[in-house]
Structures are given as C-alpha cells and as structure tokens.
Design an enzyme around this catalytic site. Structure first.
Site, PDB file in Angstrom:
ATOM      1  N   LEU A 116       0.806  -1.223   0.000  1.00  0.00           N
ATOM      2  CA  LEU A 116       0.000   0.000   0.000  1.00  0.00           C
ATOM      3  C   LEU A 116       0.840   1.275   0.000  1.00  0.00           C
ATOM      4  CD1 LEU A 116      -2.794  -1.255   2.404  1.00  0.00           C
ATOM      5  CD2 LEU A 116      -3.027  -0.711  -0.028  1.00  0.00           C
ATOM      6  N   GLU A 356      12.949   9.542  -0.764  1.00  0.00           N
ATOM      7  CA  GLU A 356      13.475   8.476  -1.623  1.00  0.00           C
ATOM      8  C   GLU A 356      12.387   7.519  -2.088  1.00  0.00           C
ATOM      9  OE1 GLU A 356      14.632   9.323   1.364  1.00  0.00           O
ATOM     10  OE2 GLU A 356      16.618  10.171   0.989  1.00  0.00           O
ATOM     11  N   PHE A 381      20.791   5.517   1.521  1.00  0.00           N
ATOM     12  CA  PHE A 381      19.422   6.027   1.591  1.00  0.00           C
ATOM     13  C   PHE A 381      18.482   5.336   0.605  1.00  0.00           C
ATOM     14  CE2 PHE A 381      21.887   9.969   2.999  1.00  0.00           C
ATOM     15  CZ  PHE A 381      21.961   9.486   4.303  1.00  0.00           C
TER      16      PHE A 381
END
Lengths: 633, 633
Positions: A116, A356, A381
């Site tokens: 989701l 990100e 990251f």
C-alpha cells in the site's frame, strides 16, 4: 444514463463477489465500496484503448489499493477486455488475474500494486512523463483510506503539488474499515481533505455511493487547473450487501456460496452490461526517439576520478544521445553528480527532494511511459525505498538506480551515511543487475550498457577519487570480470571490486616484493557473476580465494562469488571473506578501511595465512586436486 | 538572562566553527542556524542529568538533523559533559564525536541520527514509553526543513496527534537552504504550520534568532495539553557570519582557518560560558520490573499450528511474564497474531496503522526507555522500514522484529505480499540475529530467548499451518540447528528451515522408499549459523549439501550455510541451492512451492542428480577426503 451506471455498478459488485467466491479468497468488501466510483470513471471519464493498453495517449488508472482488484477485473470484463471465464479464474495458478494486479502477466495494468501507499507516487511519475511529452492524458489513482497512513503517500502529495500536476486525480475510497478495525480517521473526510489542501491540493469530500455526486466531482477535477485534485469518497465497505456492509470482520474474506447467492440476489442478480470506454485522441507518435551518437567521457591515465563523478559524466553523455533519458535525485545531485544532467537538460531532471520512496515509485511511473529513468542518491538512503524497489521488480519495470558513497571508505561522515547493505539488498531483487565499478572508464562503459538493460539495475559508486586503471576503449560486458594480475605461479586469487580493487592491486604489489604472486580479479559485475572465470581462477590458484569488500559480510561480493560454485556439480574452493563486520565510526578513509580489515595490508596477511596454513599442516602447496565432475562451463 | 543566552548562543556557533574547521569537514552552517534554539532549550527548558544520561526521568533531546551535531556537541561542552579538547576531536578516528551522533560511542545521545526524517518517530516512541511509565519527562526533536519532505516525518506527525502526545515538541530549524539549493517550501513557515495543524498538531511560526520569541514558543509548547506542538523556526543557515549567512553553496563545508578566524571575530571571539542544565525531579524507580514465571504455550503432536500463531501465543506469554514487553503492529495484528498481546494487555499494544517506517523508529524510541519491543507486520512490508532498521543498528538499539507471511507458500495473494528478500535484508544488519522456525514449539522457545537478546533480532514466520514436530521441552539454542534425520549411509545433507523443512522431511521419506538415506538439518538459526554441525554433516554425507529455501536465491539460507565454510581454512562441500528464482504468481501454496522448485519432489530430484553425477563420472561414492587443516571448531 444514471440507470445504466447503476446497473454497471451493481454488476461490478456482483462480479467481484462471483470471482472471489469462486477463488475461495480475496477482497470482495473492499471492491464493493469502490464499485460506484469505478463505474462512473470507466463509463464517463477514462479514455483508454483496450486494444493498445500501453499507448501513451491512454489515461492511466492505478489501483493503489491493489487488494480491491476484483472490481478492476470486473470493469475489464464490462469493457470487453477479458471474458467471464477469465474473470472466474481469479487467483488460480496460471491465471492472469492474480490476487493483486501484476503486469508480468496482465498487460492491462501498468504496475503491480498490493504494497500500500505506492500508487500515488507512480501516478506522479506518469503525470510528469505525460507533461514532458506534451500529452493531454490524465492519471487517476484509486487509494484506500488505510493507506493514507503511509508516509510515502504524503511524499507524493507534496511532489504532485510542487510540480502542479493538474492532470493527476486521487480517488480516496474512504470505507472507514481497515483490516483489523476502524481506520485512524474513520469517516472524517474533512480531515483527509484538510491534509490534502495543506499539501497544496484541490480537495473535495463526496458521497461515494451517489453516482451524480461522483460524476460532478470527477468533472470538477477535470476543470481544476494548476493543482492536482483529491476526491475523498465516503463509502461503505461491502456496500450493496446488507450482511456485510459497513461491518467489521469482513476484510479479505470471500463470501461462502450461500452468502454469494444471497448477495447477488440482493444486488438484483447477474448482469451483462457492457461499458464502452472512450478511446483517447491520437497524440504525438510514440516509440523510441532518435538517438544522437554517444560520446562517453574520456579520462587520462594520470587522473584520479571518483566513480560517482564518472557516473555524472556518463549520465550527461547518455542524456545528450538519448532524448528519453531522465534523471531523478533526492536533493543530493551535487554529491551523486546527477547534476550534470540537470545542467545540460534541466527539463529532464526532476528534483525529488529528500523523499526516496516517492523518487523510486515516481521513476517507475515515468518508465511505464517509456522514459529511461536514472535514479540516484546515497547508497545508504536507497534502503529507504526497498519496498518500492521490490515492487518495481514485481511491476516488471525497468529502472536504473545509482547509490553513491558506498562503504566505510566515505570516511568522516560515519556509519549513518555509509552504504554497507546495498549489494545484499539489490542482489535480492528479482532479475536485478548489480554493478560496482572501480574506475571512471569502467563506470562510463557500464552506463552505456545499462541504458539498454531491462529490469532493475543498480550501480554502486564510490565517494573517493581513484586512479584511472583502464583505457577508454576497454570493454566491460555485464556478467564478465577482469583478470588484472595473473601468473603461472599464483598462490591465491584476490577478488575485489570498487574501492577494494585498488587495495587488492596494492596487496599484489607488496606480495610481489616478497616473491609471492597472486591473481587479482576485478568483479565489477556482481550480478550476474562471471562463474567461468572465477572457477578457472580457483582451479589455477590452488583453490584459494580471498574476497574483499567494503560491505557487510552478508549478501555482498563474497556471496556473489560463492554463487559461481553452487550449481551442485563441484566442490567449492577455500574462500576467505574480508568484509565489514563491526559498526564503523568516523575517520579518514584509509583508517576506516584498515579498521574494517579490508585494506591492502589485511589482504597481504590473509594470503600469507592461507599459504602458511597449508605449509604448516603439511598440505602440498600445489594445485588442489579437483573431484572429477562436470567441466566448469 | 537574555545577555547570558546570547553569549551562550554565540559560543555554540563559535564552537561549531572551531570543531568543524579543526576536523576539516562537517556542517557548521547547519549548526549555526540552530544555535539560538539549542541555547534557549538547554538553558531554560531541558531537564537532563548529565551524570545519568540514560535516566528515564530525563527529558529527551533528539537531533533528527544529525549533521548539525557540532552544535549539540558544543552544547554538551557548555554543559560540562565533554571538555574542549574532546570537542576539537570531532570526526577523528576513535573520537566519541562522530560526524553524526552515535550512541555506540557517545552515551550522551540516545539514538543515532543522520538518515533524515527518523527523529520524530523515535520521539513518538519515547513519549509513548514515558506516558506508559507515568513519567512527566518531555521529548524535544529538532528537525531540519529539508527532512520535512520525508514521508516518515508525516507518519510520525500522524501518530503523535493520534496518541495526543502533548509531551512531544517538534522544533523545525527552517533555514531555507538544503544541500543543493532552496527547499521546496523555502521560508514559507505558514505552509509547514498548516500541514502540522492538518495533522492534528498545535503549530506556531517563530523567529528562530529572537531569543525571547524562542523562549515564549517553548513556554507555549509546555502549556499545550492534549496535542503535540510544532514550532517552525525561521532561521538563517550560517547565521552569525556574514560571509555565509543565508548563502547557497555552504552546506556541509567547514570554514578554512582564515575564514574561521574571521567568523569567530565577527561572533565576538571564543567564550567559556557554562550552561547549568536543570536536572529532572526523580520519578518512579527505574530498572527492570519483576518478572512472573513464563508459561510458554504448549501444543499437541497431532495439531497443525502456524508459526505466526505460535508467535502470538508466545508473545502473549512473554507479556504476561514481563511487564516491560510491548508490541507494535502495522494494522495486521490479526494476521501476525500480535493481537494476542493486544487482547491480554491493551495498554501495552500500540496500533501503528499502515506506517511501517514510523512503527520501527517508534519501537527504537520505546526501547531507549527500557521497553522490550516486539514489532510485527508481513515480512514483505518490513522492507518499507529497511532504513529505520539499519539505523536502529547504528543506534545500538535492541528491537525484536517479526515478519509473517514469508515466501511463496502464502499462496493466492501473490508476490506483492510474499516476503522473499527478508532474510537477505536482515542478515545484512550489523550484529543481527535471524531466526526461521518450522514449528510451534520451536517458535515459542526461540521467542523466550529473543526477549533477552540484545541487538536487532528477526523472526520469520509462515502463514500456513504446519505439523508440530518438536516436543515442548526441546531446546533450540540460538546459533544451533537440529539434525532431524541421520544415518551412517547418508548420501547428502538437506538443509532447510521453516516451510521447506517440512518438504525436506517428505523428501527424506520418499528417498528412504528408494533405499537412499539423506541427512536433514533444520537450520532455524540463520544468523548466527551453526558452522560446526554443518561442517560435520558435510564431512559425513560425502560433501554434498542441498539447501532449500522459500526466499530469493540471494542472501538467504544458502548464503548463511556457505558462511560456515568460509573461514579460509578448509575446502567447501559441493552445494546446490534450491530457491525462488523467477517472479511467482498466485496459486495454491503447494502449486507455488512446486513451481519455484523448492518442494519435496525437487529435493528428491536434486539428491538423485548429485548422486548420479558422481556415479556417472566415476567419482567414488564415499566420504570425500578432507584437506588436512585446522579442525572444525
């Protein structure tokens, strides 16, 4: 018209029930809440050519709440894109209609959903790509209310308003009930709308079971310029069947056959309504744009160039040659050097700021519309977007990721900034390509291959400047490696890549000074790995391998090397792995490489220890006997 | 007072410059924007006993914008907690003052920061834990404006208001400039405040260089009941030195020695102001609460019990025995079975809704205050929080993660819901423990050990019900394994865990029917791995290992097994890995296990193929000679 819509909506509910009951599992209640919205959208707003689902002129519909796919499949049936028999194959082995939408098998959907909170970011990418190509197509993303708790959703809200994506419309199916109970905000549609407005959107609350209201809301979205629109639809989970409507305990449960019969009766029986989805007007011709000659960067042998700089140089060169190359970066483009593309082609650079997850999913959305997408940030990251990367593979997307600042060799910034798990993470992505260059020419040559490579690719770059080792003309096939040092007297093979390759060369030189020869392999292609060359090296260097990597001991270079020996046909060589095993700190790169035990000195020590172990135990210091078996391929 | 505060603030700037210039790198400009806020906070609001930094009565200060740590270290110096010489050791190898705060070496900080957007979620956890223990301590989280783009921040905003955490105060240092240029919202403080308000917070915009205004704002936060407070401070990056103040191009750059001299002159020179931080009032006694006897669940041998159910049963038992055990779940507690704790001890269950990043970081915050935290969701969705998990390890935190619904064996829901990279991801976490039980008693026994295990631990559970294999009294030491089938005539060893262990047992039975014996190892402890037993098995079963796992081929069980053979001291056995290699779809569990080539039939085939390969090539079908070497430990 209203009657026809009501009939269509009832059919979508009935078919959602029929399909899930036939499957014995699935999410009818989550499909039923959305049925009226889907009916109006498909009948009146969506422009989609089911004969050419991949056409960039189509509007896009992303079902972010992927578990509600029965209603989507039911709409495909109503549109004539699948037949009733296929609808009833839902969730069966081999069916195109999986438990969550999957373009691996079903080209009618653009992307996989089911984790989701990812659909809206994908929609952002689609809207950006459409705008870049000056196409009028619109993007509709249907979301569940539960997924509004995912931060990735708010990253996408933020980016969509930042880029003023008025072609994007979020449809929130606020059915109040999550898997285990009521959602945080329940039916407080104004709370969702207030959040959307604070994030720069036009937002309306709408009765999601009032077909006229839905129609007017979608028209309002169409008429909104300069900002995206969020429609918060108040709905009932399981709407249309009184036994389950707005009741807890019915998430992800198929109705029994008796219940299904009862429900279908309450819904007025089976129907065979056909929806005529409008086709889009033909836009600009699609297809690959013409490429200019590629001029890869060149460096001189006495230069020191960071591979991250070579990434930027090559990215710039690729974007000069290919008009469909775009770059996304998370506000560190002057560290990853993706700013070279930004300077050359600002309209093809997309600043994703420090978000990100959204960056990766937006890249997937752009890739769906034919862009060749390069996504960069610090390797550390990219962990933030692992779920999006994983789902990009399920989406069968092509996406080129670059992680800079890999390993302890970044130095003073310390462990929070060090990518030390990126190889493990990226190797464990289905059909991924994982590359780790050690010099500037190699980086550029690999980039020239990546641009045409399908699937999820990953390039790991290094912060520090390193010597240029290779000639500009050298070739580096993906799946290959380079044997940089070899002799007939090699007592071991040192396998390295990236920053540690330079340590391996230094170790080779120091061992040579002691009269000891080792083979040195540059394993720039971590996945796929060059099994043939590794096996040959093991055979020719007394079965001794030392693998040295600026990465945790798990999942990285050494595990990639061992893959070459696990086809079950022959025993493995003796392998020693030098890798990062305890939490590093700050310090100079050379201090940290030494502290981690992955510098030249430690390689020398390890080679000597392996050699001495054989001597002291009386084992012959000679080529190890191989079990007879299949020849190395 | 105002003068003293101004002096302190100037000193924090000067010391931030001195430390970063001495280091030759770091973030002075990001420290200088925050100096006034830190000065007021430390002098007037924070209650902290520097002699007992871990005391739960202390207020907590989390520097989410970890790159601004020079100002924090400067504040520690002003408070007398470190001396000037240590301050000037910033970023040097071996210094406690790393480039980003790290509690591995510096106990004055609770958590590591440096991956942006995680501090507020940690603060949520601290505030929840303080409330649970009825302590009045407050939590201050200082954030940068760039990190407001991270979705994880909005997950935390959402949870903080949902739980009405009025002890939590977010301090946003809105200095307008990110790494590469202006932030999305620039100095639009009202935009941030509107977002915070829409997420249920009390929010104020404040001049971040007006000491009185800062004071009043912090007082207002203190006076706010029923909701958390967000203070949006308008500041200048590099404030106090005209050369760099509010100028682009000064992110993460230390001043040269000349510039530093100039700056310090402009700031009025070095100072030696001491700040007397108030100590908190002593609250309830801390320390570990008394434990009741642990009553682990028991099952009967003829039952079939899913390991996820056993997880819930054991979690319930642990929470009965230990008052400091808490559970967090991402709205799937009826799938992971953490709802068993929720039903027994609702005040110790924290519903985190579908926001996995916040869940993990909140767990870290609770762990800091002594809670033993169990965090669960689907294994697939833990990928969403990989950065938070990685940073939890940098924080030296203890956190117990459970991922349910691992592998293709979940069946119809399809690949978006299948955890297929979780072992790779979790093995590549520093000092992690990774366990994968195959039966209910084993699950319970492992849970009883995990509760006392430091570091990041991971338990992988299975959706399907599986037979109870072990007695309730059986012991399963972490780092061990179980040899479930063995004979003197074993022609190979099959290594499996979790769902595939049952396939391995079935394969054993089928091979026995053909007169072929294999050893079967239950490798429930994936990390650390039982090297001794694996080596012995390899020696005793003709050097043949078949490793079978419901996971991608990379980074999982097979790579863990190979670890046992890479100490460089001995040759490895012949290894064949059976793992998931192509994208699975929907289907019945047994169909998907077969399609992936990891069911009993494929194990049988592989054993026969390895055996036949030796026969056909004339290799003796007898124990393989070992190179003389170090004995297996």
């Amino acid at each position: 018209m209203a009657d026809a819509l009501a009939e269509l909506a009832a059919q979508l509910r009935v078919d959602s029930i029929r399909a899930t009951t036939a499957a014995g599992s699935g999410h009818p209640s989550s499909s039923m809440s959305a049925a009226d919205i889907v009916a109006v959208l498909f009948q009146k707003y969506l422009r989609f050519d089911f004969q050419h689902p991949k056409s960039p002129d189509n509007d896009r519909f992303v079902l972010s709440k992927g578990h509600a796919c029965p209603v989507l499949y039911a709409a495909f049936k109503a549109a004539g894109a699948i037949d009733d028999a296929e609808l009833l194959s839902l969730r069966q082995f081999g069916s195109r209609l999986q438990g969550h939408p999957n373009p691996h098998v079903l080209p009618l959907v653009d992307v996989a959903t089911g984790s989701l909170g990812q659909g809206l970011a994908i929609g952002v990418g689609m809207a950006l790509a459409s705008r870049l190509d000056q196409r009028p197509s619109r993007v509709y993303v249907m979301m569940g209310d539960s997924e509004m708790a995912e931060g990735s959703v708010w990253e996408a809200f933020d980016k969509a308003s930042h880029y003023k994506l008025d072609g994007l419309c979020a449809l929130i199916d606020m059915n109040r009930l999550g898997q285990t109970g009521e959602t945080e905000l329940g039916w407080n549609g104004e709370a969702y709308a207030a959040r959307a407005r604070a994030f720069g959107w036009h937002a309306l609350t709408v009765d999601g079971h009032d077909l006229d209201a839905i129609d007017h809301a979608l028209a309002a979205a169409l008429a909104t310029a300069g900002q995206p629109t969020c429609l918060v639809f108040k709905t009932e989970k399981g709407h249309g069947y009184s036994l389950i409507a707005n009741k807890e305990g019915w998430h992800g449960k198929a109705l029994s056959e008796d219940q299904a019969r009862d429900a279908i009766r309450e819904l007025g029986g089976e129907r065979h309504v056909r929806v005529e989805v409008r086709k889009p007007e033909a836009g600009r011709p699609g297809g690959k744009p013409a490429a200019a000659p590629l001029k890869l960067p060149r460096y001189t042998p006495d230069e020191k160039v960071a591979t991250r700089k070579a990434y930027g140089d090559a990215l710039r060169a690729l974007s000069d040659a290919h008009p469909d190359v775009v770059a996304l970066d998370a506000e560190v483009s002057n560290s990853t050097f993706s700013d070279e593309l930004r300077e050359a082609h600002p309209q093809r650079y997309f600043e994703m700021y420090i978000a990100e997850q959204n960056m990766v999913a937006t890249g997937v959305g752009m890739a769906v519309l034919g862009k060749r997408v390069f996504v960069s940030t610090f390797a550390a990251f990219l962990t933030r977007a692992y779920d999006q990367i994983r789902m990009a593979a399920v989406s069968n997307a092509t996406l080129h990721l670059c992680g800079s600042h890999a390993g302890v060799s970044i130095g003073e910034d310390g462990p929070s900034q060090m990518g030390l798990e990126d190889l493990a993470m990226m190797r464990a992505v289905c059909d991924s390509t994982v590359l780790y260059p050690c010099d500037a020419h190699q980086t550029a040559r690999l980039m020239a291959q990546l641009v045409d490579r399908p699937g999820i690719t990953y390039l790991r770059t290094t912060r520090a400047k390193t010597p240029v080792l290779y000639a500009a003309s050298e070739e580096f096939p993906i799946g290959g490696c380079k044997v940089l040092r070899r002799s007939d007297r090699d007592v071991a093979t040192v396998v390295a890549a990236g920053i540690t390759l330079h340590e391996a060369l230094e170790a080779h030189a120091r061992l040579q000074d002691q009269g000891i020869s080792v083979r040195v392999i540059d394993l720039y292609s971590v996945k796929p790995v060059d099994a043939k060359t590794l096996r040959q090296a093991a055979r020719e260097t007394q079965g001794r391998l030392v693998v040295v990597e600026d990465h945790w001991a798990e999942g990285g270079l050494a595990d990639a090397v061992l893959e070459a020996f696990t086809d079950g046909a022959e025993p493995l060589p003796t392998v020693k792995r030098l890798a990062v095993r305890k939490m590093p700190g700050s310090g100079k790169p050379e201090e940290l490489l030494s502290a981690a035990g992955i510098d030249a000195q430690h390689i020398v020590q390890e080679v000597l220890a392996m050699k001495d172990a054989s001597v002291s135990t009386g084992a012959p210091d000679a080529p190890r006997k191989r079990q007879p078996g299949k020849p190395a391929h």
